[in-house]
Design an enzyme around this catalytic site. Structure first.
Site, PDB file in Angstrom:
ATOM      1  N   TRP A 109      19.242 -18.341  -7.308  1.00 27.01           N
ATOM      2  CA  TRP A 109      20.242 -18.176  -8.375  1.00 27.01           C
ATOM      3  C   TRP A 109      21.111 -16.953  -8.131  1.00 27.01           C
ATOM      4  O   TRP A 109      22.308 -16.959  -8.396  1.00 27.01           O
ATOM      5  CB  TRP A 109      19.582 -18.144  -9.752  1.00 27.01           C
ATOM      6  CG  TRP A 109      18.995 -19.473 -10.118  1.00 27.01           C
ATOM      7  CD1 TRP A 109      17.677 -19.768 -10.304  1.00 27.01           C
ATOM      8  CD2 TRP A 109      19.709 -20.709 -10.297  1.00 27.01           C
ATOM      9  NE1 TRP A 109      17.532 -21.106 -10.591  1.00 27.01           N
ATOM     10  CE2 TRP A 109      18.752 -21.703 -10.597  1.00 27.01           C
ATOM     11  CE3 TRP A 109      21.058 -21.088 -10.230  1.00 27.01           C
ATOM     12  CZ2 TRP A 109      19.092 -23.043 -10.830  1.00 27.01           C
ATOM     13  CZ3 TRP A 109      21.404 -22.420 -10.468  1.00 27.01           C
ATOM     14  CH2 TRP A 109      20.427 -23.369 -10.760  1.00 27.01           C
ATOM     15  N   ASP A 180      20.483 -11.732 -15.052  1.00 26.83           N
ATOM     16  CA  ASP A 180      20.327 -13.159 -15.334  1.00 26.83           C
ATOM     17  C   ASP A 180      18.859 -13.351 -15.703  1.00 26.83           C
ATOM     18  O   ASP A 180      17.985 -13.344 -14.839  1.00 26.83           O
ATOM     19  CB  ASP A 180      20.702 -13.988 -14.102  1.00 26.83           C
ATOM     20  CG  ASP A 180      20.414 -15.477 -14.294  1.00 26.83           C
ATOM     21  OD1 ASP A 180      19.929 -15.865 -15.381  1.00 26.83           O
ATOM     22  OD2 ASP A 180      20.683 -16.255 -13.362  1.00 26.83           O
ATOM     23  N   LYS A 204      15.496 -23.071 -20.286  1.00 23.27           N
ATOM     24  CA  LYS A 204      14.232 -22.778 -19.612  1.00 23.27           C
ATOM     25  C   LYS A 204      13.215 -22.331 -20.659  1.00 23.27           C
ATOM     26  O   LYS A 204      12.212 -22.972 -20.876  1.00 23.27           O
ATOM     27  CB  LYS A 204      14.409 -21.669 -18.573  1.00 23.27           C
ATOM     28  CG  LYS A 204      15.050 -22.019 -17.210  1.00 23.27           C
ATOM     29  CD  LYS A 204      16.013 -23.134 -17.203  1.00 23.27           C
ATOM     30  CE  LYS A 204      16.524 -23.553 -15.844  1.00 23.27           C
ATOM     31  NZ  LYS A 204      17.318 -22.590 -15.136  1.00 23.27           N
TER      32      LYS A 204
HETATM   33  C1  LIG Z   1      18.524 -22.614 -14.394  1.00 20.35           C
HETATM   34  C2  LIG Z   1      19.024 -21.289 -13.977  1.00 20.35           C
HETATM   35  C3  LIG Z   1      20.399 -21.063 -13.790  1.00 20.35           C
HETATM   36  C4  LIG Z   1      21.432 -22.145 -13.938  1.00 20.35           C
HETATM   37  O1  LIG Z   1      21.596 -22.522 -15.242  1.00 20.35           O
HETATM   38  P1  LIG Z   1      22.733 -23.567 -15.689  1.00 20.35           P
HETATM   39  O2  LIG Z   1      22.619 -23.544 -17.161  1.00 20.35           O
HETATM   40  O3  LIG Z   1      22.377 -24.870 -15.063  1.00 20.35           O
HETATM   41  O4  LIG Z   1      24.026 -23.069 -15.191  1.00 20.35           O
HETATM   42  C5  LIG Z   1      20.792 -19.785 -13.429  1.00 20.35           C
HETATM   43  N1  LIG Z   1      19.915 -18.789 -13.278  1.00 20.35           N
HETATM   44  C6  LIG Z   1      18.589 -18.977 -13.438  1.00 20.35           C
HETATM   45  C7  LIG Z   1      17.651 -17.824 -13.250  1.00 20.35           C
HETATM   46  C8  LIG Z   1      18.113 -20.232 -13.793  1.00 20.35           C
HETATM   47  O5  LIG Z   1      16.785 -20.418 -13.955  1.00 20.35           O
END
Ligand SMILES: *Cc1c(COP(=O)(O)O)cnc(C)c1O
Length: 370
Positions: A109, A180, A204
């Protein structure tokens, strides 16, 4: 939910969208056709009406209280997922400046975020774990952040590799720290004042797909250039209480219920962290006790509380593992193609019973096949 449907639910280890607390799903089901007192489903109501305004304010208040977020920060509910934040952050804080944004790269990511940031300005990757296939996170002595960096960016939990920072990276006071936290948001308490911004897509650990929570220090709202597209401008969302345009009302409603569940049923983030440590320990112990039958991907000091990644001796064994696991109601355990093997995502909503059932299954499977 009818008892029948509830009883068909398996232990769901999906990486995302992922398991939600059953009690939240049941509440949503009860209120689905008609929100109490509203005469209609929430999905049929104006985002500016009193019912939804109360829901979004309550969701924000619960998040603020769980995480200890002061008034110095805005809490935003945005669309576009985490992926839009990959662009929105550098568009606001890097575009049109001479400054450099610094990134710690510890997984898939982070890599995507860096690729998007490069479109907006100067990017410097000050730590890169790709040589070890992203099995670790750095300690403070492994990287250096300049005092004049536009920001320092990292991903607190790399969902695909299953590596998590045990604590915030070191970052000069003058540099906004940005995280993030999509896959470990609300899994434990955070010293929020260390951050310039922290964000998480909900699907998540915090709710359904469709909403991304952004907690941003208010001084950073002023940095975005006037020429940015309106949706990309953080201060537009902060100014209008996340109603610059129609927010994802249903996703925010469910996220608010998950936050409420965390506060009231679980007892807050300290209690949640304790449960998460216990759940993950059960699964990691099954790996460590297998005499090398299971190989963990992350080095032990960087193991994620949320995503446990490991491999089996060969592909055939892995296929058998997944089949037999499914027969035991343990589902969605296949790892991401870039790492292979198994990934057990044990987010907040996964019960201890689920983690225990998986760990016991792993021990039995290793004993039979090892
Ligand atoms: C799932 C995830 C993303 C992407 O998320 P989207 O909502 O599909 O853009 C980005 N960073 C992390 C750490 C993730 O687990």
């Amino acid at each position: 939910m009818s008892d029948n449907a509830a009883s068909q639910r398996a232990f769901n280890f999906s990486a995302g969208p992922a398991a939600l607390p059953l009690s939240v799903l049941q509440e949503v089901q009860e209120e689905f056709l008609c929100l109490p007192g509203a005469g209609a489903s929430l999905m049929e109501l104006s985002h500016r009406g009193k019912h939804f305004v109360e829901i979004i304010e309550q969701a924000e208040a619960t998040l603020r209280s769980l995480l200890g977020v002061s008034d110095e920060y805005a809490v935003l509910f945005l669309q576009g997922g985490a992926a839009l934040q990959f662009s929105m952050i550098p568009a606001n804080l890097l575009r049109g400046t001479e400054a450099t944004a610094q990134y710690l790269l510890t997984g898939s990511w982070g890599k995507k975020a860096i690729a998007e940031a490069r479109k907006e300005g100067n990017v410097d990757v000050v730590y890169d774990a790709s040589e070890t296939n992203f099995n670790c996170v750095p300690s403070a002595s492994d990287y250096q952040v300049s005092d004049d960096a536009a920001y320092l960016y990292y991903c607190s939990n790399e969902t695909i590799q299953g590596v998590q920072f045990p604590e915030e990276p070191t970052c000069p006071e003058s540099v906004p720290l940005i995280s993030d936290a999509s896959s470990d948001f609300l899994c434990r308490p955070l010293p929020i004042n260390k951050y310039g911004m922290i964000y998480a897509c909900a699907q998540k650990n915090a709710g359904p797909a469709g909403v991304t929570v952004v907690v941003i220090r208010r001084d950073l709202l002023e940095r975005g250039s006037e020429s940015l597209p309106g949706y990309l401008q953080y201060r537009n969302h902060a100014g209008g209480g996340s109603m610059w345009n129609t927010p994802p009302t249903f996703a925010i409603y469910v996220l608010g219920k998950v936050a409420r569940w965390l506060a009231d049923d679980i007892g807050g983030l300290d209690a949640m962290e304790k449960q998460n440590q216990e759940k993950s320990r059960l699964v990691y112990d099954a790996i460590d006790a297998s005499n090398g039958f299971y190989k963990g991907h992350a080095v032990p000091e960087c193991r994620s509380l949320m995503n446990v990644t490991f491999t089996l001796p060969d592909d055939e064994m892995q296929t058998r593992f997944l089949e037999e696991a499914a027969e035991n109601l343990l589902v969605n355990l296949k790892g991401h193609r870039s790492v292979g093997g198994i990934r057990a995502s044990i987010y907040n909503a996964m019960s201890r019973e689920g983690a225990e059932t998986l760990a016991n299954f792993m021990k039995d499977f290793a004993a039979k096949n090892g």
